[in-house]
Design an enzyme around this catalytic site. Structure first.
Site, PDB file in Angstrom:
ATOM      1  N   GLU A   1       0.802  -1.232   0.000  1.00  0.00           N
ATOM      2  CA  GLU A   1       0.000   0.000   0.000  1.00  0.00           C
ATOM      3  C   GLU A   1       0.833   1.279   0.000  1.00  0.00           C
ATOM      4  O   GLU A   1       0.618   2.180   0.820  1.00  0.00           O
ATOM      5  CB  GLU A   1      -0.960  -0.029   1.195  1.00  0.00           C
ATOM      6  CG  GLU A   1      -1.895  -1.230   1.133  1.00  0.00           C
ATOM      7  CD  GLU A   1      -2.700  -1.473   2.416  1.00  0.00           C
ATOM      8  OE1 GLU A   1      -2.638  -0.645   3.341  1.00  0.00           O
ATOM      9  OE2 GLU A   1      -3.396  -2.497   2.483  1.00  0.00           O
TER      10      GLU A   1
ATOM     11  N   ASN B   1       1.892  -5.138  -3.183  1.00  0.00           N
ATOM     12  CA  ASN B   1       0.507  -5.480  -2.833  1.00  0.00           C
ATOM     13  C   ASN B   1      -0.277  -4.205  -2.506  1.00  0.00           C
ATOM     14  O   ASN B   1       0.212  -3.348  -1.772  1.00  0.00           O
ATOM     15  CB  ASN B   1       0.554  -6.393  -1.588  1.00  0.00           C
ATOM     16  CG  ASN B   1      -0.798  -6.954  -1.212  1.00  0.00           C
ATOM     17  OD1 ASN B   1      -1.514  -7.477  -2.068  1.00  0.00           O
ATOM     18  ND2 ASN B   1      -1.163  -6.862   0.053  1.00  0.00           N
TER      19      ASN B   1
ATOM     20  N   HIS C   1     -10.644  -6.115  -1.412  1.00  0.00           N
ATOM     21  CA  HIS C   1     -11.550  -5.868  -0.281  1.00  0.00           C
ATOM     22  C   HIS C   1     -12.677  -5.003  -0.837  1.00  0.00           C
ATOM     23  O   HIS C   1     -12.518  -3.782  -0.965  1.00  0.00           O
ATOM     24  CB  HIS C   1     -10.853  -5.040   0.804  1.00  0.00           C
ATOM     25  CG  HIS C   1      -9.791  -5.750   1.562  1.00  0.00           C
ATOM     26  ND1 HIS C   1     -10.070  -6.763   2.449  1.00  0.00           N
ATOM     27  CD2 HIS C   1      -8.445  -5.571   1.598  1.00  0.00           C
ATOM     28  CE1 HIS C   1      -8.932  -7.177   3.001  1.00  0.00           C
ATOM     29  NE2 HIS C   1      -7.935  -6.481   2.498  1.00  0.00           N
TER      30      HIS C   1
ATOM     31  N   GLU D   1      -6.288 -10.594  -0.738  1.00  0.00           N
ATOM     32  CA  GLU D   1      -7.004 -10.329   0.519  1.00  0.00           C
ATOM     33  C   GLU D   1      -8.511 -10.274   0.284  1.00  0.00           C
ATOM     34  O   GLU D   1      -9.199  -9.379   0.773  1.00  0.00           O
ATOM     35  CB  GLU D   1      -6.520  -9.007   1.125  1.00  0.00           C
ATOM     36  CG  GLU D   1      -5.022  -8.944   1.328  1.00  0.00           C
ATOM     37  CD  GLU D   1      -4.548  -7.707   2.094  1.00  0.00           C
ATOM     38  OE1 GLU D   1      -5.374  -7.012   2.707  1.00  0.00           O
ATOM     39  OE2 GLU D   1      -3.330  -7.459   2.066  1.00  0.00           O
TER      40      GLU D   1
ATOM     41  N   ASP E   1     -12.313 -10.351   0.459  1.00  0.00           N
ATOM     42  CA  ASP E   1     -13.489 -10.510   1.309  1.00  0.00           C
ATOM     43  C   ASP E   1     -14.590  -9.654   0.702  1.00  0.00           C
ATOM     44  O   ASP E   1     -14.349  -8.889  -0.241  1.00  0.00           O
ATOM     45  CB  ASP E   1     -13.227 -10.204   2.801  1.00  0.00           C
ATOM     46  CG  ASP E   1     -12.618  -8.848   3.063  1.00  0.00           C
ATOM     47  OD1 ASP E   1     -12.727  -7.964   2.188  1.00  0.00           O
ATOM     48  OD2 ASP E   1     -12.039  -8.658   4.145  1.00  0.00           O
TER      49      ASP E   1
HETATM   50  O1  9MR Z   1      -6.873  -7.812   9.089  1.00  0.00           O
HETATM   51  C1  9MR Z   1      -5.879  -7.016   9.666  1.00  0.00           C
HETATM   52  C2  9MR Z   1      -6.378  -6.484  10.987  1.00  0.00           C
HETATM   53  O2  9MR Z   1      -6.503  -7.528  11.927  1.00  0.00           O
HETATM   54  C3  9MR Z   1      -5.409  -5.418  11.520  1.00  0.00           C
HETATM   55  O3  9MR Z   1      -5.956  -4.845  12.700  1.00  0.00           O
HETATM   56  C4  9MR Z   1      -5.219  -4.368  10.452  1.00  0.00           C
HETATM   57  C5  9MR Z   1      -4.264  -3.259  10.919  1.00  0.00           C
HETATM   58  O4  9MR Z   1      -4.265  -2.226   9.997  1.00  0.00           O
HETATM   59  O5  9MR Z   1      -4.682  -4.964   9.288  1.00  0.00           O
HETATM   60  C6  9MR Z   1      -5.568  -5.875   8.719  1.00  0.00           C
HETATM   61  O6  9MR Z   1      -5.040  -6.413   7.519  1.00  0.00           O
HETATM   62  C7  9MR Z   1      -4.803  -5.490   6.460  1.00  0.00           C
HETATM   63  C8  9MR Z   1      -3.663  -6.026   5.647  1.00  0.00           C
HETATM   64  O7  9MR Z   1      -2.554  -6.291   6.444  1.00  0.00           O
HETATM   65  C9  9MR Z   1      -3.296  -5.062   4.523  1.00  0.00           C
HETATM   66  N1  9MR Z   1      -4.445  -4.737   3.706  1.00  0.00           N
HETATM   67  C10 9MR Z   1      -5.631  -4.318   4.423  1.00  0.00           C
HETATM   68  C11 9MR Z   1      -5.987  -5.350   5.500  1.00  0.00           C
HETATM   69  C12 9MR Z   1      -7.286  -4.968   6.192  1.00  0.00           C
HETATM   70  O8  9MR Z   1      -7.121  -3.746   6.842  1.00  0.00           O
END
Ligand code: 9MR
Length: 408
Positions: free
Chosen positions: A219, A261, A297, A327, A329
């Site tokens: 990101e 990513n 997402h 990722e 969902d």
């Molecule tokens: O799913 C993850 C969540 O448990 C964490 O609190 C969060 C912190 O920012 O990150 C989430 O995973 C992210 C991933 O690492 C990168 N892309 C977005 C995902 C959802 O926020």
């Protein structure tokens, strides 16, 4: 062996196999057993066939051969119907993906694997790949400068190995979930590059050969175009932190696959174009990169145009890069109805269609049970039920749609 932690030394026993609904439409039955200690053994049989003296932890793949010669996965062992352990169902996402030589994965947590047998069993049964939802991020693996803690991540990798699953690494360089020391110490550019290099080296050396690809940078692009300038990495180093991370990663491990990513590039648009320009520039200048991860997402209301999205993704493949959907969902806005659940199912099938059309090699979901997802808390309860299994681990219509799309 597939469903850890079953013992390989369990006593021999006999399994009886069910008949398909119309056994006469099948010419023969093959039962393939993957022995716990290794090796594949095939037994021709017929419905009602009994397999004697196998280990409880062996894994079964049953193949019915249709009279006309077309192979189909068919029956399941008697123990499975009685809820016994050590068997895998004959129709799982994992088996459908294996048949296509695809990876199908899920984000998961080592704590939940240890705590909830049903969580671990569903994960191992349905997926041939996993990714750490959190425990490989910098805040967890290097909580203090120079002190790496790989405990939880190691347990996750061990689980993957016991269940013959591939591991995607997520993530080395990200603006979130950085330990405090890494972003607040006021490092100069040179110091910050050193911190980044040491982090990448430490993590890649530890997981060498056990994690097949890494989201090296996550990101880095802003939603409105250009770089995400608020990232501590951008502020400490400048925009070339992204390519520096890829170079450090390649130096640290010449074999692992290196991915960029991001989210918001799932449909054609300015962010996807920006990413395309970035990776093409990297390739032109010899910055090492092997693949791009599209996160996907998106809520159920985002109907995706299959051919436009496939074309968007395919142009990255045409640069010679691998593409993973990393990722996935699909939250449903409340109030949730059965109609919305079936809409979710067809949108999931549509995403699989995009992936198949575009030559995507891994389809990874951001979790697998609605019991655990970041979506409800992130959307303050506005969206829920984003995944393929409900909160009791029952497959949802979305699971069926993904299975059918993979199996078709
Ligand atoms: O799913 C993850 C969540 O448990 C964490 O609190 C969060 C912190 O920012 O990150 C989430 O995973 C992210 C991933 O690492 C990168 N892309 C977005 C995902 C959802 O926020």
């Amino acid at each position: 062996c597939l469903l850890m932690p079953l013992s390989c030394t369990s006593p021999p026993r006999t399994s009886r196999f069910f008949s398909p609904k119309t056994p006469e439409s099948f010419a023969s039955l093959m039962i393939r057993v993957r022995r716990c200690g290794g090796g594949l053994h095939d037994w021709p049989g017929k419905p009602g066939f009994e397999l004697e003296n196998h280990g409880a932890a062996d894994e079964y793949v049953h193949v019915w051969t249709r009279a006309e010669g077309k192979k189909r996965a068919g029956c399941r062992p008697a123990e499975k119907k009685r809820g016994g352990k050590g068997m895998i169902a004959d129709q799982t996402l994992r088996m459908a993906a294996d048949r296509r030589n695809l990876l199908v994965g899920a984000a998961c947590s080592p704590h939940l694997i240890a705590r909830e047998p049903e969580y671990a069993q569903t994960l191992a049964r349905e997926f041939n790949c996993l990714v750490a939802e959190n425990c490989m991020k910098a805040a967890y693996v290097q909580p203090e400068r120079g002190r790496f803690d790989f405990g939880p991540a190691d347990r996750l990798v061990a689980f993957a190995e016991e269940n013959r699953m591939r591991v995607r690494g997520h993530t080395l360089v990200w603006h979130n979930q950085m330990p405090e020391w890494m972003k607040t110490a006021g490092f100069s550019r040179e110091e910050a590059l050193g911190v980044m290099r040491d982090h990448i080296r430490g993590v890649l050396a530890h997981f060498k050969g056990r994690v097949f690809c890494w989201d090296v940078v996550n990101e880095a692009l802003a939603d409105g175009g250009g770089w995400r300038m608020k990232s501590p990495w951008f502020q400490m180093i400048g925009p070339d932190y992204v390519e520096a991370a890829f170079r450090f990663a390649r130096e640290a491990d010449p074999d692992v696959l290196l991915f960029y990513n991001d989210y918001g590039m799932d449909q054609p648009g300015s962010k996807a174009d920006e990413c395309y320009r970035m990776v093409r520039d990297f390739l032109d200048r010899g910055v090492p990169i092997d693949g791009v991860g599209f996160q996907y997402h998106l809520g159920v209301e985002n109907h995706l145009d299959r051919s436009a999205c496939a074309a968007n993704v395919r142009r990255f493949r045409e640069l010679g890069l691998a593409v993973h959907f990393t990722e996935m969902d699909m939250g449903i806005r409340k109030p949730i109805t059965d109609e919305l659940r079936s809409q979710q199912a067809s949108e999931y099938a549509n995403r699989v269609g995009i992936a198949l059309d575009a030559g995507v090699s891994a389809l990874v979901f951001w979790g697998f049970t609605d019991k655990y997802s970041w979506v409800p808390s992130f959307t303050k309860g506005e969206y829920d039920e984003p995944l393929l299994f409900d909160s009791s681990y029952r497959p949802k219509p979305a699971w069926k749609a993904v299975f059918d799309a993979l199996a078709s």
